[in-house]
Design a protein around this motif. Structure first.
Motif, mmCIF file in Angstrom:
data_model
loop_
_atom_site.group_PDB
_atom_site.id
_atom_site.type_symbol
_atom_site.label_atom_id
_atom_site.label_comp_id
_atom_site.label_asym_id
_atom_site.label_seq_id
_atom_site.Cartn_x
_atom_site.Cartn_y
_atom_site.Cartn_z
ATOM 1 N N ALA A 97 -5.261 9.727 26.101
ATOM 2 C CA ALA A 97 -4.725 9.739 24.750
ATOM 3 C C ALA A 97 -3.816 8.539 24.543
ATOM 4 O O ALA A 97 -2.939 8.264 25.368
ATOM 5 C CB ALA A 97 -3.958 11.029 24.494
ATOM 6 N N ALA A 98 -4.025 7.835 23.440
ATOM 7 C CA ALA A 98 -3.216 6.683 23.083
ATOM 8 C C ALA A 98 -2.240 7.049 21.978
ATOM 9 O O ALA A 98 -2.497 7.940 21.169
ATOM 10 C CB ALA A 98 -4.093 5.520 22.628
ATOM 11 N N SER A 99 -1.124 6.343 21.943
ATOM 12 C CA SER A 99 -0.089 6.637 20.966
ATOM 13 C C SER A 99 -0.416 6.143 19.566
ATOM 14 O O SER A 99 0.240 6.554 18.604
ATOM 15 C CB SER A 99 1.253 6.049 21.421
ATOM 16 N N ARG A 100 -1.397 5.271 19.441
ATOM 17 C CA ARG A 100 -1.860 4.806 18.154
ATOM 18 C C ARG A 100 -3.298 4.334 18.270
ATOM 19 O O ARG A 100 -3.832 4.252 19.382
ATOM 20 C CB ARG A 100 -0.978 3.684 17.605
ATOM 21 N N SER A 101 -3.905 4.023 17.152
ATOM 22 C CA SER A 101 -5.269 3.525 17.162
ATOM 23 C C SER A 101 -5.336 2.130 17.767
ATOM 24 O O SER A 101 -4.380 1.357 17.705
ATOM 25 C CB SER A 101 -5.849 3.516 15.747
ATOM 26 N N THR A 102 -6.488 1.815 18.357
ATOM 27 C CA THR A 102 -6.728 0.513 18.963
ATOM 28 C C THR A 102 -8.134 0.054 18.626
ATOM 29 O O THR A 102 -8.936 0.818 18.096
ATOM 30 C CB THR A 102 -6.561 0.576 20.489
ATOM 31 N N PHE A 103 -8.437 -1.203 18.953
ATOM 32 C CA PHE A 103 -9.775 -1.732 18.719
ATOM 33 C C PHE A 103 -10.775 -1.169 19.727
ATOM 34 O O PHE A 103 -11.905 -0.828 19.378
ATOM 35 C CB PHE A 103 -9.755 -3.255 18.791
ATOM 36 N N SER A 104 -10.346 -1.104 20.976
ATOM 37 C CA SER A 104 -11.228 -0.664 22.035
ATOM 38 C C SER A 104 -10.434 0.041 23.126
ATOM 39 O O SER A 104 -9.290 -0.327 23.405
ATOM 40 C CB SER A 104 -11.974 -1.863 22.636
ATOM 41 N N MET A 105 -11.052 1.031 23.734
ATOM 42 C CA MET A 105 -10.474 1.687 24.891
ATOM 43 C C MET A 105 -11.501 1.689 26.012
ATOM 44 O O MET A 105 -12.707 1.655 25.761
ATOM 45 C CB MET A 105 -10.014 3.103 24.557
ATOM 46 N N ALA A 106 -11.007 1.727 27.232
ATOM 47 C CA ALA A 106 -11.884 1.566 28.376
ATOM 48 C C ALA A 106 -11.364 2.329 29.575
ATOM 49 O O ALA A 106 -10.204 2.762 29.620
ATOM 50 C CB ALA A 106 -12.029 0.085 28.734
ATOM 51 N N TRP A 107 -12.242 2.475 30.555
ATOM 52 C CA TRP A 107 -11.893 3.038 31.846
ATOM 53 C C TRP A 107 -12.151 2.016 32.940
ATOM 54 O O TRP A 107 -13.205 1.368 32.969
ATOM 55 C CB TRP A 107 -12.708 4.299 32.148
ATOM 56 N N PHE A 108 -11.185 1.872 33.827
ATOM 57 C CA PHE A 108 -11.311 1.078 35.034
ATOM 58 C C PHE A 108 -11.012 1.968 36.226
ATOM 59 O O PHE A 108 -10.456 3.050 36.083
ATOM 60 C CB PHE A 108 -10.338 -0.107 35.019
ATOM 61 N N ARG A 109 -11.361 1.498 37.406
ATOM 62 C CA ARG A 109 -11.004 2.233 38.608
ATOM 63 C C ARG A 109 -10.651 1.268 39.726
ATOM 64 O O ARG A 109 -11.094 0.126 39.743
ATOM 65 C CB ARG A 109 -12.131 3.173 39.045
ATOM 66 N N GLN A 110 -9.854 1.762 40.658
ATOM 67 C CA GLN A 110 -9.448 0.951 41.790
ATOM 68 C C GLN A 110 -9.373 1.820 43.039
ATOM 69 O O GLN A 110 -8.600 2.775 43.089
ATOM 70 C CB GLN A 110 -8.103 0.276 41.527
ATOM 71 N N ALA A 111 -10.185 1.475 44.016
ATOM 72 C CA ALA A 111 -10.180 2.147 45.303
ATOM 73 C C ALA A 111 -9.257 1.396 46.260
ATOM 74 O O ALA A 111 -8.980 0.211 46.061
ATOM 75 C CB ALA A 111 -11.593 2.215 45.870
ATOM 76 N N PRO A 112 -8.783 2.056 47.319
ATOM 77 C CA PRO A 112 -7.909 1.379 48.273
ATOM 78 C C PRO A 112 -8.542 0.114 48.839
ATOM 79 O O PRO A 112 -9.693 0.127 49.277
ATOM 80 C CB PRO A 112 -7.704 2.429 49.364
ATOM 81 N N GLY A 113 -7.799 -0.979 48.808
ATOM 82 C CA GLY A 113 -8.279 -2.236 49.340
ATOM 83 C C GLY A 113 -9.296 -2.956 48.478
ATOM 84 O O GLY A 113 -9.842 -3.982 48.901
ATOM 85 N N LYS A 114 -9.553 -2.452 47.284
ATOM 86 C CA LYS A 114 -10.547 -3.045 46.402
ATOM 87 C C LYS A 114 -9.897 -3.559 45.124
ATOM 88 O O LYS A 114 -8.800 -3.142 44.752
ATOM 89 C CB LYS A 114 -11.623 -2.021 46.043
ATOM 90 N N GLU A 115 -10.591 -4.466 44.454
ATOM 91 C CA GLU A 115 -10.135 -4.943 43.164
ATOM 92 C C GLU A 115 -10.375 -3.886 42.090
ATOM 93 O O GLU A 115 -11.274 -3.055 42.207
ATOM 94 C CB GLU A 115 -10.870 -6.227 42.780
ATOM 95 N N ARG A 116 -9.568 -3.941 41.064
ATOM 96 C CA ARG A 116 -9.783 -3.060 39.926
ATOM 97 C C ARG A 116 -11.086 -3.463 39.238
ATOM 98 O O ARG A 116 -11.314 -4.646 38.969
ATOM 99 C CB ARG A 116 -8.610 -3.141 38.958
ATOM 100 N N GLU A 117 -11.939 -2.491 38.946
ATOM 101 C CA GLU A 117 -13.241 -2.787 38.389
ATOM 102 C C GLU A 117 -13.500 -2.004 37.107
ATOM 103 O O GLU A 117 -13.036 -0.876 36.938
ATOM 104 C CB GLU A 117 -14.356 -2.516 39.402
ATOM 105 N N PHE A 118 -14.273 -2.622 36.237
ATOM 106 C CA PHE A 118 -14.639 -2.009 34.970
ATOM 107 C C PHE A 118 -15.602 -0.861 35.185
ATOM 108 O O PHE A 118 -16.524 -0.947 35.996
ATOM 109 C CB PHE A 118 -15.281 -3.061 34.068
ATOM 110 N N VAL A 119 -15.406 0.213 34.438
ATOM 111 C CA VAL A 119 -16.283 1.375 34.497
ATOM 112 C C VAL A 119 -17.028 1.567 33.182
ATOM 113 O O VAL A 119 -18.260 1.623 33.155
ATOM 114 C CB VAL A 119 -15.504 2.654 34.846
ATOM 115 N N SER A 120 -16.290 1.666 32.084
ATOM 116 C CA SER A 120 -16.907 1.959 30.794
ATOM 117 C C SER A 120 -15.932 1.624 29.673
ATOM 118 O O SER A 120 -14.723 1.601 29.877
ATOM 119 C CB SER A 120 -17.314 3.434 30.725
#
Length: 121
Positions: A23-46
């Motif tokens: 949940a965001a506090s206001r409207s935005t242009f785009s929202m997304a999901w990223f993930r980061q596993a131990p020892g890995k770079e943060r990566e785009f999901v959706s």
């Protein structure tokens, strides 16, 4: 300024499903999901672009994950099915107020604190 709050993480077995919310506090242009596993770079999901309803997925989640949202509530969801141990990571919600031709983490200005998803084998 936008505040983001993720929820829905937890411990599940391989093959199970889990639904994340942000949940965001206001409207935005785009929202997304990223993930980061131990020892890995943060990566785009959706991601979702609100005004046109376009959605985008990383190849490794296509056919398993679905992004959706409720624009009126400034809320996005990530339905994760057929979870695998390699999906284990901290999942972060992100948002931005403008378009970009790609979706690396640096293009997103606003970030949530993350929610842990652990998939056991």
């Amino acid at each position: 300024q936008v505040q983001l709050g993720e929820s829905g993480g937890g411990l599940v077995q391989a093959g199970a499903s889990q639904r994340l919310s942000c949940a965001a506090s206001r409207s935005t242009f785009s929202m997304a999901w990223f993930r980061q596993a131990p020892g890995k770079e943060r990566e785009f999901v959706s991601a979702i672009i609100w005004n046109i309803g376009s959605t985008y997925y990383a190849d490794f989640v296509k056919g398993r994950f679905t992004i959706s949202g409720d624009y009126a509530k400034n809320t996005v969801y990530l339905q994760m099915n057929s979870l695998k141990p390699e999906d284990t990571a901290v999942y972060y919600c992100a948002a931005r107020d403008s378009w970009s031709p790609n979706r690396p983490p640096k293009t997103y200005k606003y970030w949530g604190q993350g929610t842990q998803v652990t998939v056991s084998s």
